[in-house]
Design an enzyme around this catalytic site. Structure first.
Site, PDB file in Angstrom:
ATOM      1  N   LYS A  52       0.840  -1.204   0.000  1.00  0.00           N
ATOM      2  CA  LYS A  52       0.000   0.000   0.000  1.00  0.00           C
ATOM      3  C   LYS A  52       0.880   1.260   0.000  1.00  0.00           C
ATOM      4  O   LYS A  52       0.652   2.176  -0.784  1.00  0.00           O
ATOM      5  CB  LYS A  52      -0.888   0.007   1.251  1.00  0.00           C
ATOM      6  CG  LYS A  52      -1.554   1.339   1.536  1.00  0.00           C
ATOM      7  CD  LYS A  52      -2.406   1.299   2.766  1.00  0.00           C
ATOM      8  CE  LYS A  52      -1.709   1.658   4.054  1.00  0.00           C
ATOM      9  NZ  LYS A  52      -1.352   3.090   4.198  1.00  0.00           N
ATOM     10  N   ASN A  53       1.863   1.278   0.881  1.00  0.00           N
ATOM     11  CA  ASN A  53       2.640   2.506   1.051  1.00  0.00           C
ATOM     12  C   ASN A  53       3.650   2.733  -0.056  1.00  0.00           C
ATOM     13  O   ASN A  53       4.386   3.719  -0.044  1.00  0.00           O
ATOM     14  CB  ASN A  53       3.300   2.524   2.431  1.00  0.00           C
ATOM     15  CG  ASN A  53       2.256   2.725   3.512  1.00  0.00           C
ATOM     16  OD1 ASN A  53       1.114   3.085   3.212  1.00  0.00           O
ATOM     17  ND2 ASN A  53       2.624   2.471   4.752  1.00  0.00           N
ATOM     18  N   ARG A 122      -4.587  10.299   3.991  1.00  0.00           N
ATOM     19  CA  ARG A 122      -3.510  11.265   4.168  1.00  0.00           C
ATOM     20  C   ARG A 122      -2.451  11.162   3.070  1.00  0.00           C
ATOM     21  O   ARG A 122      -1.807  12.142   2.709  1.00  0.00           O
ATOM     22  CB  ARG A 122      -2.887  11.014   5.537  1.00  0.00           C
ATOM     23  CG  ARG A 122      -2.020  12.109   5.977  1.00  0.00           C
ATOM     24  CD  ARG A 122      -1.444  11.882   7.325  1.00  0.00           C
ATOM     25  NE  ARG A 122      -0.834  13.103   7.783  1.00  0.00           N
ATOM     26  CZ  ARG A 122       0.319  13.548   7.357  1.00  0.00           C
ATOM     27  NH1 ARG A 122       1.002  12.866   6.493  1.00  0.00           N
ATOM     28  NH2 ARG A 122       0.799  14.690   7.786  1.00  0.00           N
ATOM     29  N   ASP A 146      -4.190  12.445  12.703  1.00  0.00           N
ATOM     30  CA  ASP A 146      -5.142  11.350  12.704  1.00  0.00           C
ATOM     31  C   ASP A 146      -4.985  10.507  13.951  1.00  0.00           C
ATOM     32  O   ASP A 146      -4.336  10.922  14.915  1.00  0.00           O
ATOM     33  CB  ASP A 146      -5.046  10.526  11.409  1.00  0.00           C
ATOM     34  CG  ASP A 146      -3.697   9.852  11.250  1.00  0.00           C
ATOM     35  OD1 ASP A 146      -2.965   9.755  12.239  1.00  0.00           O
ATOM     36  OD2 ASP A 146      -3.390   9.429  10.125  1.00  0.00           O
ATOM     37  N   ASP A 336       4.303   0.401  12.063  1.00  0.00           N
ATOM     38  CA  ASP A 336       3.030  -0.151  11.595  1.00  0.00           C
ATOM     39  C   ASP A 336       2.789  -1.573  12.091  1.00  0.00           C
ATOM     40  O   ASP A 336       1.684  -2.100  11.952  1.00  0.00           O
ATOM     41  CB  ASP A 336       2.954  -0.118  10.060  1.00  0.00           C
ATOM     42  CG  ASP A 336       2.833   1.306   9.534  1.00  0.00           C
ATOM     43  OD1 ASP A 336       2.427   2.192  10.321  1.00  0.00           O
ATOM     44  OD2 ASP A 336       3.145   1.537   8.359  1.00  0.00           O
TER      45      ASP A 336
HETATM   46  N1  EPU Z   1       6.803  14.339  10.743  1.00  0.00           N
HETATM   47  C1  EPU Z   1       6.905  15.655  11.089  1.00  0.00           C
HETATM   48  N2  EPU Z   1       7.018  16.579  10.092  1.00  0.00           N
HETATM   49  C2  EPU Z   1       7.032  16.240   8.781  1.00  0.00           C
HETATM   50  C3  EPU Z   1       6.917  14.866   8.428  1.00  0.00           C
HETATM   51  C4  EPU Z   1       6.798  13.941   9.433  1.00  0.00           C
HETATM   52  O1  EPU Z   1       6.892  16.002  12.263  1.00  0.00           O
HETATM   53  O2  EPU Z   1       7.143  17.129   7.928  1.00  0.00           O
HETATM   54  C5  EPU Z   1       6.692  13.331  11.800  1.00  0.00           C
HETATM   55  C6  EPU Z   1       5.328  12.673  11.825  1.00  0.00           C
HETATM   56  O3  EPU Z   1       4.389  13.455  12.536  1.00  0.00           O
HETATM   57  C7  EPU Z   1       5.643  11.351  12.477  1.00  0.00           C
HETATM   58  C8  EPU Z   1       7.047  11.045  11.997  1.00  0.00           C
HETATM   59  O4  EPU Z   1       7.584  12.277  11.528  1.00  0.00           O
HETATM   60  O5  EPU Z   1       5.645  11.508  13.863  1.00  0.00           O
HETATM   61  C9  EPU Z   1       7.133  10.010  10.879  1.00  0.00           C
HETATM   62  O6  EPU Z   1       6.321  10.396   9.804  1.00  0.00           O
HETATM   63  P1  EPU Z   1       6.615   9.952   8.297  1.00  0.00           P
HETATM   64  O7  EPU Z   1       6.607  11.179   7.476  1.00  0.00           O
HETATM   65  O8  EPU Z   1       7.806   9.065   8.240  1.00  0.00           O
HETATM   66  O9  EPU Z   1       5.336   9.065   7.998  1.00  0.00           O
HETATM   67  P2  EPU Z   1       4.316   9.226   6.798  1.00  0.00           P
HETATM   68  O10 EPU Z   1       5.026   9.421   5.527  1.00  0.00           O
HETATM   69  O11 EPU Z   1       3.263  10.197   7.170  1.00  0.00           O
HETATM   70  C10 EPU Z   1       4.322   6.689   6.207  1.00  0.00           C
HETATM   71  C11 EPU Z   1       3.300   5.603   6.094  1.00  0.00           C
HETATM   72  C12 EPU Z   1       2.815   5.203   7.474  1.00  0.00           C
HETATM   73  C13 EPU Z   1       4.002   4.734   8.281  1.00  0.00           C
HETATM   74  C14 EPU Z   1       5.075   5.839   8.326  1.00  0.00           C
HETATM   75  C15 EPU Z   1       6.332   5.421   9.041  1.00  0.00           C
HETATM   76  C16 EPU Z   1       2.272   6.057   3.996  1.00  0.00           C
HETATM   77  C17 EPU Z   1       1.045   6.435   3.261  1.00  0.00           C
HETATM   78  N3  EPU Z   1       2.169   6.063   5.310  1.00  0.00           N
HETATM   79  O12 EPU Z   1       3.652   7.794   6.815  1.00  0.00           O
HETATM   80  O13 EPU Z   1       1.919   4.117   7.275  1.00  0.00           O
HETATM   81  O14 EPU Z   1       3.575   4.445   9.591  1.00  0.00           O
HETATM   82  O15 EPU Z   1       5.424   6.226   6.986  1.00  0.00           O
HETATM   83  O16 EPU Z   1       6.867   4.283   8.481  1.00  0.00           O
HETATM   84  O17 EPU Z   1       3.290   5.733   3.412  1.00  0.00           O
HETATM   85  C18 EPU Z   1       0.013   2.796   7.624  1.00  0.00           C
HETATM   86  O18 EPU Z   1       0.270   2.251   6.559  1.00  0.00           O
HETATM   87  O19 EPU Z   1      -0.887   2.367   8.399  1.00  0.00           O
HETATM   88  C19 EPU Z   1       0.769   3.989   8.015  1.00  0.00           C
HETATM   89  C20 EPU Z   1       0.396   4.796   8.986  1.00  0.00           C
END
Ligand code: EPU
Length: 458
Positions: A52-53, A122, A146, A336
């Site tokens: 998915k990701n 998101r 979220d 995750d």
């Molecule tokens: N963060 C910030 N500022 C930013 C970006 C991130 O503070 O500009 C923080 C976030 O708030 C969080 C941390 O950094 O606390 C990690 O966030 P990250 O950006 O790595 O996560 P994401 O890209 O929003 C993706 C996956 C998530 C997975 C995370 C970590 C997708 C669509 N989502 O989220 O997947 O948990 O990476 O591996 O790729 C899921 O599939 O259920 C899911 C939540």
């Protein structure tokens, strides 16, 4: 209709704050839930689809090149349906046929992704980089936080600004523009997956070289780097903490196979251990899950790798031992799979300490685990779980995709019946979830319950 359950009337809705009339407060009901009867060992084979990701980002990357992009090994999940709609509203023609997605991107895609879709998923924010670099402007609804945490965008925005974009936030939208982005060196405070992807997809068409330091190293990042490279991008260091991108003038669409889903893979591996079962996971890439599989071995499972492309087999008998788990960005233990670690700890022999380092509210769902009889105490980043031989079935609620799957895993080791509402988050990330579980022998059904019979209120 059960006592105390009344359909919401206009009069009741008008006086929601009156505690004497609490039975008339507005409530919202899920009408679909998973009904699980616990106690079965999972035994058999499952096949894992694409991640998915990864696929959602590959779909967004299709915006970078005019013409037809084809993605294979795509998972059949609700998030793909939502992302297809995001792209359609941007002017693409999207076809989904089984595990193949075809995206026809026009010469001039639209540049606005509205709140209606972004709030549902998101990951829609990943159109920011591709649209900005290709069209010179983009307007995407701010997704907000979220159920797992606050989920900032500051690193996405700071990176794009460093490349010359003007970024503002107005009326709930992130608005960015730049005639042509230029290369820059960007240090991420944290190896954010989403920020790495947005900066990377912007950098591929920027003028000059961009360096992303402290970049995310997840297999899904390696996958998008592979696809972008096939499209003609020049990217060095995929899978390391430093990504170097030499911008090019144009990219061409390609056919690309999506990497297998390591989180779904891990979910099945933990399901085998939690239920003391014997599960073979096909089409999986165990090298993407080394720490998680090592935790299962430490808990007492036998994990056998079956050779290249064959997947692996997990057997657990008898009761799992307690293991401590610490989540970290890849290659650490994935956040995750935290709900699965809690579910395992809840039925393991002894106390486990589970530490979450990525999201600030990931433990929210443990209240639902407690409803199943789990002994879980949280304090900040830590949870202490004291394992029990059996949990006990109860009505619970899935607050996010992974919490939902973790609750179902726990329900499989709970005496009696558990109802997991709502199914929507699980549908977002797990293809054919009920069919796959039933194929392994689980007693689970998807049921539609009239709202006045729901045993759960939101
Ligand atoms: N963060 C910030 N500022 C930013 C970006 C991130 O503070 O500009 C923080 C976030 O708030 C969080 C941390 O950094 O606390 C990690 O966030 P990250 O950006 O790595 O996560 P994401 O890209 O929003 C993706 C996956 C998530 C997975 C995370 C970590 C997708 C669509 N989502 O989220 O997947 O948990 O990476 O591996 O790729 C899921 O599939 O259920 C899911 C939540």
């Amino acid at each position: 209709m059960r006592p105390g359950r009344r359909r919401q009337s206009k009069a009741a809705a008008a006086t929601p704050a009156d505690p004497a009339r609490v039975d008339r407060l507005p409530y919202y009901c899920a009408v679909e839930l998973f009904r699980v009867t616990g106690g079965t060992r999972l035994v058999g084979e499952v096949t894992v689809g694409g991640a998915k990701n990864s696929v959602l980002k590959l779909m967004a990357a299709a915006l970078l090149a005019e013409g037809r992009t084809v993605l294979t090994n795509a998972p059949r999940i609700l998030d793909v349906t939502i992302m297809s709609e995001v792209l359609r509203r941007l002017g693409c023609t999207v076809g989904v046929n089984g595990e193949t997605i075809t995206i026809d991107t026009p010469a001039e895609p639209g540049t606005e992704a509205d709140y209606d879709l972004v709030r549902r998923m998101r990951a829609s924010i990943c159109v920011l980089g591709p649209l900005l670099t290709r069209c010179g402007k983009v307007k995407v609804a701010h997704p907000g936080g979220d159920a797992i945490g606050s989920r900032g965008l500051d690193m996405h925005i700071a990176g794009l600004q460093r490349m010359g974009a003007e970024v503002t936030s107005e009326h709930g939208f992130v608005i960015a523009q730049a005639d042509r982005l230029h290369g820059a060196t960007i240090w991420l405070d944290f190896p954010s997956v989403g920020a790495t992807e947005n900066i990377l997809t912007a950098a591929v068409l920027a003028k000059g070289t961009t360096v992303i330091d402290n970049a995310a190293r997840e297999p899904e990042i390696v996958d998008i780097c592979a696809m972008l490279t096939e499209m003609g991008a020049r990217i060095y260091g995929a899978g390391t903490s430093t990504l170097e991108v030499e911008g090019v003038d144009a990219l061409a669409p390609v056919i690309h196979r999506t990497v297998p889903d390591r989180i779904v893979t891990g979910t099945w591996a933990f399901a085998a251990a939690i239920t003391r079962g014997d599960v073979t996971v096909r089409n999986a890439e165990p090298s993407h899950l080394e720490i998680a599989l090592d935790k299962l071995r430490t808990a007492g499972a036998e994990v056998d790798l079956l050779g290249p492309g064959e997947g692996f087999r997990v057997r657990m008998d008898p009761r799992p031992r307690a293991v401590d788990v610490v989540t970290l960005p890849y290659p650490g233990y994935p956040t995750d799979l935290l709900p699965m670690a809690i579910a395992l700890a809840a039925v393991a022999d002894g106390p486990s300490m589970i530490t979450e380092n990525v999201f600030d509210a990931r433990f929210m769902f443990t209240n639902e685990m407690v409803r199943l009889g789990a002994d879980v105490r949280t304090d900040g980043h830590h949870a202490v779980v004291r394992g029990k031989e059996w949990l006990s079935g109860a009505p619970v609620r899935a607050t996010d995709i992974r919490a939902g799957a973790g609750l179902v895993m726990a329900a499989l080791r709970a005496a009696g019946v558990t109802e997991v509402a709502a199914v929507y988050p699980i549908d977002r990330g797990y293809p054919d979830f009920v069919a796959q579980l039933r194929g392994l022998g689980a007693e689970i059904e998807r049921v539609t319950v009239p709202d006045d019979e729901m045993s759960f209120d939101f």
